[in-house]
Design a protein around this motif. Structure first.
Motif, PDB file in Angstrom:
ATOM      1  N   GLU A   1      44.552  46.282  30.750  1.00 62.65           N
ATOM      2  CA  GLU A   1      44.266  46.015  29.461  1.00 62.65           C
ATOM      3  C   GLU A   1      45.187  44.700  29.024  1.00 62.65           C
ATOM      4  O   GLU A   1      46.354  44.810  29.357  1.00 62.65           O
ATOM      5  N   VAL A   2      44.524  43.899  28.513  1.00 58.57           N
ATOM      6  CA  VAL A   2      45.520  42.616  28.060  1.00 58.57           C
ATOM      7  C   VAL A   2      45.037  42.229  26.582  1.00 58.57           C
ATOM      8  O   VAL A   2      44.006  42.550  25.881  1.00 58.57           O
ATOM      9  N   LEU A   3      46.097  41.415  26.144  1.00 64.51           N
ATOM     10  CA  LEU A   3      45.812  40.766  24.843  1.00 64.51           C
ATOM     11  C   LEU A   3      45.581  39.225  25.110  1.00 64.51           C
ATOM     12  O   LEU A   3      46.390  38.235  25.524  1.00 64.51           O
ATOM     13  N   HIS A   4      44.314  38.948  24.767  1.00 58.16           N
ATOM     14  CA  HIS A   4      43.736  37.660  25.136  1.00 58.16           C
ATOM     15  C   HIS A   4      43.831  36.742  23.738  1.00 58.16           C
ATOM     16  O   HIS A   4      43.568  37.243  22.842  1.00 58.16           O
ATOM     17  N   LYS A   5      44.287  35.541  23.770  1.00 60.05           N
ATOM     18  CA  LYS A   5      44.320  34.578  22.641  1.00 60.05           C
ATOM     19  C   LYS A   5      43.479  33.499  22.717  1.00 60.05           C
ATOM     20  O   LYS A   5      43.057  32.731  23.769  1.00 60.05           O
ATOM     21  N   GLU A   6      42.509  33.391  21.726  1.00 57.45           N
ATOM     22  CA  GLU A   6      41.702  32.085  21.834  1.00 57.45           C
ATOM     23  C   GLU A   6      41.544  31.357  20.434  1.00 57.45           C
ATOM     24  O   GLU A   6      41.535  32.426  19.471  1.00 57.45           O
ATOM     25  N   HIS A   7      41.806  30.085  19.978  1.00 53.12           N
ATOM     26  CA  HIS A   7      41.587  29.714  18.679  1.00 53.12           C
ATOM     27  C   HIS A   7      42.438  30.281  17.765  1.00 53.12           C
ATOM     28  O   HIS A   7      42.130  30.203  16.523  1.00 53.12           O
ATOM     29  N   GLY A   8      43.487  30.725  18.237  1.00 52.86           N
ATOM     30  CA  GLY A   8      44.630  31.108  17.182  1.00 52.86           C
ATOM     31  C   GLY A   8      44.513  32.691  16.890  1.00 52.86           C
ATOM     32  O   GLY A   8      45.271  33.304  15.953  1.00 52.86           O
ATOM     33  N   TYR A   9      43.340  33.435  17.278  1.00 52.40           N
ATOM     34  CA  TYR A   9      43.275  34.903  17.198  1.00 52.40           C
ATOM     35  C   TYR A   9      43.362  35.520  18.383  1.00 52.40           C
ATOM     36  O   TYR A   9      43.437  35.008  19.470  1.00 52.40           O
TER      37      TYR A   9
END
Length: 273
Positions: free
Chosen positions: A88-96
């Motif tokens: 379970e991860v927290l993925h960041k892309e384009h600021g969200y």
């Protein structure tokens, strides 16, 4: 340093060409999971490959080997764990941010450019229906980079629904609603209610194309995803559109990314007058 160079001297020279040239990383500095495809010829070296993958990205905590294609009710990949760790991860892309566990619900970081492209096509005040929404990444992108009046996102997988609700909360999205249900049951409730419909599932979404068209008001757009062969990636998808809606017009054809050797995931933007 490339993965092949890292494995030079570990994998026999005659097998080095079989080493994958890329792998997917989902997550961010707080922790990530790497997903890689390893051919059968490299079975004795899979753990060495996984170690090299982790060394290439210091944020990777787990390494998974993709086994076979997507299958089952929720169209998930099967994985072999090569390096154990949190998935379970927290993925960041384009600021969200997108919270997800790829072992429980499908998500691809490789679609992020397409998410941004779709979001930038959404007009102010539009009503958007997002089918097979998974953890809701396209909804998050649209809410962040456009000004739709409302987004309704539908997902059957209970884990996908759970993460989608969490992702709306994480990104402080107020104009999107997550619906836990079967697209075949939910979509007919929304006939002629939307300006735009997303069919992001490339495996079998064509069966729901008539439903998607029924959910549109006149002058609406369906983003239809399909798989196409390298030599002619759009022809099959275009033929499906023509058969279901002869009066419809294809506004744009886009290769989203490679899906398998010689196969692309493609998107057709279809206008219904």
């Amino acid at each position: 340093m490339s993965l092949k160079r890292r494995l030079d001297g570990v994998v026999p020279p005659e097998l080095l060409e079989k080493v994958p040239t890329s792998f997917e990383v989902i997550g961010s500095r707080a922790g990530a999971v790497a997903i890689i495809e390893i051919p059968p010829e490299l079975e004795p070296y899979k753990y060495a490959i996984a170690k090299a993958v982790a060394e290439m990205n210091k944020h990777v905590r787990a390494v998974l080997r993709k086994v076979g294609g997507r299958s089952g009710e929720y169209r998930l990949y099967s994985y072999e764990t090569l390096i154990e760790g949190p998935t379970e991860v927290l993925h960041k892309e384009h600021g969200y941010y997108i919270k997800v566990d790829p072992t429980k619900v499908f998500f691809s970081s490789r679609d992020q450019t397409d998410r941004l492209d779709v979001a930038r096509r959404v007009g102010e005040g539009e009503r958007v229906l997002y089918l097979f929404a998974g953890v809701g990444p396209y909804a998050v992108a649209m809410a962040k980079f456009a000004k739709p009046r409302a987004i309704v996102a539908v997902e059957l997988n209970p884990w996908g629904f759970k993460y989608m609700v969490e992702n709306f909360r994480l990104n402080k999205i107020k104009n999107a609603v997550a619906v836990h249900g079967d697209v075949a049951v939910v979509a007919p409730l929304f006939k002629r209610k939307f300006d735009r419909v997303l069919l992001t599932l490339p495996l079998g979404a064509y069966r729901y194309l008539p439903l998607a068209f029924e959910c549109l008001e006149s002058g609406g757009v369906v983003h239809f995803y399909h798989l196409g062969r390298e030599e002619d990636p759009f022809s099959e998808a275009a033929e499906i559109v023509k058969n279901h809606c002869p009066e419809c017009r294809i506004l744009e054809r886009r290769v989203v990314r490679d899906y398998a050797p010689g196969v692309y995931k493609v998107r057709l933007d279809v206008y219904k007058p």
